[in-house]
Design an enzyme around this catalytic site. Structure first.
Site, short mmCIF file in Angstrom:
data_model
loop_
_atom_site.label_atom_id
_atom_site.label_comp_id
_atom_site.label_asym_id
_atom_site.label_seq_id
_atom_site.Cartn_x
_atom_site.Cartn_y
_atom_site.Cartn_z
N GLY A 102 -4.97 -9.75 -15.56
CA GLY A 102 -4.49 -10.27 -14.28
C GLY A 102 -4.69 -11.77 -14.18
O GLY A 102 -4.92 -12.31 -13.11
N ARG A 105 -2.91 -14.32 -14.12
CA ARG A 105 -2.00 -15.20 -13.35
C ARG A 105 -2.08 -14.91 -11.85
O ARG A 105 -1.47 -15.58 -11.04
CB ARG A 105 -0.56 -15.01 -13.85
CG ARG A 105 -0.41 -15.42 -15.30
CD ARG A 105 1.01 -15.39 -15.78
NE ARG A 105 1.82 -16.42 -15.12
CZ ARG A 105 3.14 -16.50 -15.29
NH1 ARG A 105 3.76 -15.60 -16.02
NH2 ARG A 105 3.84 -17.45 -14.70
N GLY A 132 -7.60 -13.62 -10.94
CA GLY A 132 -7.62 -13.84 -12.39
C GLY A 132 -7.45 -15.31 -12.76
O GLY A 132 -8.14 -15.83 -13.65
N SER A 165 -14.29 -4.97 -0.58
CA SER A 165 -15.19 -4.55 0.52
C SER A 165 -14.64 -3.32 1.25
O SER A 165 -15.35 -2.69 2.02
CB SER A 165 -15.32 -5.70 1.53
OG SER A 165 -14.03 -6.10 1.98
N CYS A 166 -13.38 -2.96 0.99
CA CYS A 166 -12.82 -1.81 1.72
C CYS A 166 -13.31 -0.49 1.15
O CYS A 166 -12.97 0.58 1.63
CB CYS A 166 -11.30 -1.86 1.74
SG CYS A 166 -10.58 -1.47 0.17
N TYR A 199 -6.37 2.71 -1.76
CA TYR A 199 -6.87 1.61 -2.59
C TYR A 199 -8.39 1.73 -2.74
O TYR A 199 -8.94 1.59 -3.83
CB TYR A 199 -6.52 0.29 -1.90
CG TYR A 199 -6.99 -0.97 -2.57
CD1 TYR A 199 -8.04 -1.71 -2.02
CD2 TYR A 199 -6.39 -1.45 -3.72
CE1 TYR A 199 -8.46 -2.89 -2.61
CE2 TYR A 199 -6.81 -2.63 -4.32
CZ TYR A 199 -7.85 -3.35 -3.74
OH TYR A 199 -8.27 -4.52 -4.33
N LYS A 234 -10.66 2.12 -6.17
CA LYS A 234 -11.71 1.15 -6.52
C LYS A 234 -13.07 1.82 -6.65
O LYS A 234 -13.89 1.44 -7.49
CB LYS A 234 -11.75 0.02 -5.48
CG LYS A 234 -10.54 -0.91 -5.57
CD LYS A 234 -10.46 -1.60 -6.94
CE LYS A 234 -9.33 -2.58 -7.07
NZ LYS A 234 -9.31 -3.22 -8.40
N THR A 294 -15.60 -9.69 -0.93
CA THR A 294 -15.09 -9.58 0.44
C THR A 294 -13.64 -10.05 0.43
O THR A 294 -13.05 -10.26 -0.63
CB THR A 294 -15.96 -10.43 1.38
OG1 THR A 294 -15.60 -10.15 2.73
CG2 THR A 294 -15.79 -11.91 1.11
N ASN A 295 -13.04 -10.23 1.63
CA ASN A 295 -11.64 -10.71 1.70
C ASN A 295 -11.56 -12.10 1.04
O ASN A 295 -12.41 -12.95 1.29
CB ASN A 295 -11.18 -10.80 3.15
CG ASN A 295 -10.90 -9.44 3.73
OD1 ASN A 295 -11.70 -8.51 3.55
ND2 ASN A 295 -9.78 -9.28 4.39
N LEU A 296 -10.54 -12.29 0.21
CA LEU A 296 -10.44 -13.50 -0.59
C LEU A 296 -9.21 -14.32 -0.22
O LEU A 296 -8.23 -13.79 0.32
CB LEU A 296 -10.33 -13.11 -2.07
CG LEU A 296 -11.52 -12.31 -2.62
CD1 LEU A 296 -11.17 -11.72 -3.98
CD2 LEU A 296 -12.77 -13.19 -2.71
N HIS A 335 -2.28 -10.76 2.75
CA HIS A 335 -3.46 -10.63 3.61
C HIS A 335 -3.33 -11.62 4.77
O HIS A 335 -2.45 -12.49 4.76
CB HIS A 335 -4.73 -10.93 2.81
CG HIS A 335 -5.04 -9.87 1.80
ND1 HIS A 335 -4.78 -10.02 0.47
CD2 HIS A 335 -5.55 -8.63 1.95
CE1 HIS A 335 -5.14 -8.91 -0.17
NE2 HIS A 335 -5.62 -8.06 0.70
N TRP A 360 -0.69 -10.08 14.15
CA TRP A 360 -0.77 -8.61 14.27
C TRP A 360 -2.08 -8.16 14.92
O TRP A 360 -3.13 -8.82 14.78
CB TRP A 360 -0.71 -7.99 12.86
CG TRP A 360 0.55 -8.23 12.12
CD1 TRP A 360 1.71 -8.77 12.61
CD2 TRP A 360 0.78 -7.97 10.74
NE1 TRP A 360 2.64 -8.88 11.61
CE2 TRP A 360 2.11 -8.37 10.46
CE3 TRP A 360 0.01 -7.42 9.70
CZ2 TRP A 360 2.65 -8.25 9.18
CZ3 TRP A 360 0.55 -7.30 8.44
CH2 TRP A 360 1.87 -7.70 8.19
N ARG A 377 -13.55 -10.58 10.21
CA ARG A 377 -13.40 -10.59 8.76
C ARG A 377 -14.21 -11.73 8.16
O ARG A 377 -14.37 -12.79 8.74
CB ARG A 377 -11.92 -10.77 8.38
CG ARG A 377 -11.04 -9.55 8.67
CD ARG A 377 -11.35 -8.38 7.80
NE ARG A 377 -10.44 -7.23 8.05
CZ ARG A 377 -10.65 -6.32 8.98
NH1 ARG A 377 -11.72 -6.38 9.77
NH2 ARG A 377 -9.80 -5.31 9.14
#
Ligand code: GFB
Length: 322
Positions: free
Chosen positions: A13, A15, A19, A111-112, A139, A143, A167-169, A182, A205, A212
Site C-alpha cells: 500500500g 502509494r 503507506g 481505532s474502530c 471493517y 481488522k 486513531t483517525n488519520l 473521512h 454530516w 474524534r
C-alpha cells in the site's frame, strides 16, 4: 535501535496515505532497499500473485499498510467490500510472510476495532468487550481478524508479527472523494470549494456532537518504524494523538484555516457513528514515541497539499479522487 539500513523492506500500500508516509519515513531514516508495488503490478486480493511476489522478492520486513478504507458512509454502504477485501489482503500478506520467512511484519488496524460504547480513553484490553459501531463493524471485524492472525502466527510459529491500532488519520495523499473520504479531508474540500465558489454555507454530516482524535500520518509513520525497530510482543498497541475534538469544533477550525466565512449547516439525516473514540496510547508513549504535529498545524499542511491537487499543480494527482 536501527535495523540494518539495507534490509529488504516491503511496504504494502506504498502509494496510499499511510503507506506513502511510511515510505517517506524509511527514506528519511536511511533505509535504502524499500520495495513497493502498485495495484496494477500486484493484486493483493490474488493469493497466488502475492505468494509469487514474496518468493521472488524475499522481503525481511513487511508493513501492511494496504487496505480498503473509507469514511462512515462508504463503510455503511459497502459492507461486503470492506470485510472481504480487508480479510483477503491481510490473509494473503500474512500467510505469504510466514511461508517465505519474513523476519518482522507490522499489521495496521484502526481505532474502530473497539466497542461502540467502550470506556474512554480506549484501552487495548477493551477489545471484544462489547458490540461494535454498526456503520463500520465489517471493517472492524476484518481488522480484529488481522490482529488475531498476527497473534496466532506468533503463538504457533514464533513469528515476530506485531499490530498497531492508529486513531483517525490525515495527511498527504489523503482521499478527497466526498462520498468515500473521512471527515477531515472532506471538510477541507467542502470549505475550500464553498470559499472559491462564493457559497453562503457548507453542509456537514450528522449532529457535529461526536468527538474524534486525529493523528497526522507523518507521526503515525514515525510510530510504525519505531515499533518495527523496538517492539516485539503479542499485545497490539494503540497509536493515538492524545486529545480529541468535536466534529463541530473541527468544522469551525477548518473553516478558519481555509478562510470560509459563511454558515455551517448540519445534515442530521447522515449518521454520527461512534460518539467518541479517544485512544489510550500510554503503552507506546511509555516506549518513548510522541506525536509531533498539532491539529491546526496539520490541517494547514493538509490544506496546502489539497490546494496543489485542486489547482492541478501536483504532477500525479491521479491517485486522489477529486
Ligand atoms: O471520518 P468519518 O467518516 O468516520 O466521520 P468515523 C467522522 C464524523 O464526522 C462522523 C462526521 O460523525 C460524520 O458524520 N462528518 C461530518 C463527516 N461531515 C462529514 C463529511 O462531510 N464527511 C465525512 N466522512 N464525515 C471511520 C470508520 O469512522 O473511522 C472507518 O468508518 C475507520 O472504518 C475510520 O475506522 C478511522 O471516524 O466515524
Amino acid at each position: 535501535m536501527q535495523w540494518n539500513s539495507n534490509a529488504r523492506i516491503y511496504v504494502a500500500g506504498h502509494r496510499g496515505m499511510v503507506g506513502s508516509a511510511i515510505w517517506r519515513e524509511l527514506q528519511r531514516q536511511g533505509y535504502s532497499h524499500v520495495i513497493g508495488k502498485t495495484r496494477e503490478e500486484l493484486n493483493l486480493l490474488d493469493q497466488a500473485q502475492v505468494r509469487k511476489f514474496f518468493s521472488a522478492e524475499r522481503p525481511e520486513w513487511v508493513f501492511v499498510a494496504a487496505a480498503r478504507v473509507g469514511g462512515i458512509l462508504a463503510n455503511d454502504r459497502q459492507p461486503a467490500d470492506f470485510i472481504y477485501e480487508n480479510l483477503a489482503i491481510e490473509t494473503n500478506l500474512i500467510q505469504a510472510a510466514y511461508e517465505t520467512g519474513v523476519q518482522k511484519l507490522l499489521f495496521l488496524g484502526s481505532s474502530c476495532i473497539y466497542p461502540k460504547l467502550a470506556a474512554q480513553p480506549l484501552r487495548e484490553e477493551s477489545l471484544l468487550s462489547g458490540p461494535l459501531e454498526p456503520t463500520n463493524e465489517w471493517y472492524a471485524i476484518a481488522k480484529i481478524a488481522g490482529i488475531k492472525l498476527c497473534q496466532a502466527f506468533r503463538r504457533q510459529h514464533g513469528r515476530d508479527f506485531i499490530s498497531a491500532m492508529p486513531t483517525n488519520l490525515y495527511g498527504p495523499n489523503d482521499n478527497y472523494d466526498l462520498n468515500t473520504s473521512h471527515v477531515l479531508p472532506a471538510l477541507i474540500r467542502k470549505f475550500h470549494e464553498a470559499k472559491t465558489q462564493g457559497e453562503k454555507s457548507v453542509t456537514c454530516w450528522g449532529s457535529g456532537k461526536p468527538l474524534r482524535e486525529f493523528l497526522h500520518t507523518d507521526d503515525l509513520a514515525r510510530a510504525c518504524v519505531f515499533l518495527m525497530e523496538n517492539y516485539s510482543d503479542e499485545q497490539f498497541i494503540n497509536v493515538g494523538f492524545g486529545s480529541d475534538i468535536s466534529i463541530r469544533e473541527l468544522a469551525e477550525l477548518i473553516g478558519r484555516v481555509v478562510g470560509f466565512e459563511g454558515q455551517i449547516v448540519w445534515d442530521t439525516s447522515k449518521p454520527d457513528g461512534t460518539p467518541r473514540k479517544l485512544m489510550d496510547s500510554s503503552r507506546i508513549r511509555a516506549l518513548g514515541w510522541r506525536p509531533e504535529i498539532g491539529l491546526e498545524e496539520g490541517i494547514r499542511m493538509a490544506y496546502t497539499d489539497f490546494q496543489k491537487l485542486a489547482d492541478g499543480s501536483l504532477a500525479d494527482n491521479s491517485r486522489i479522487k477529486l
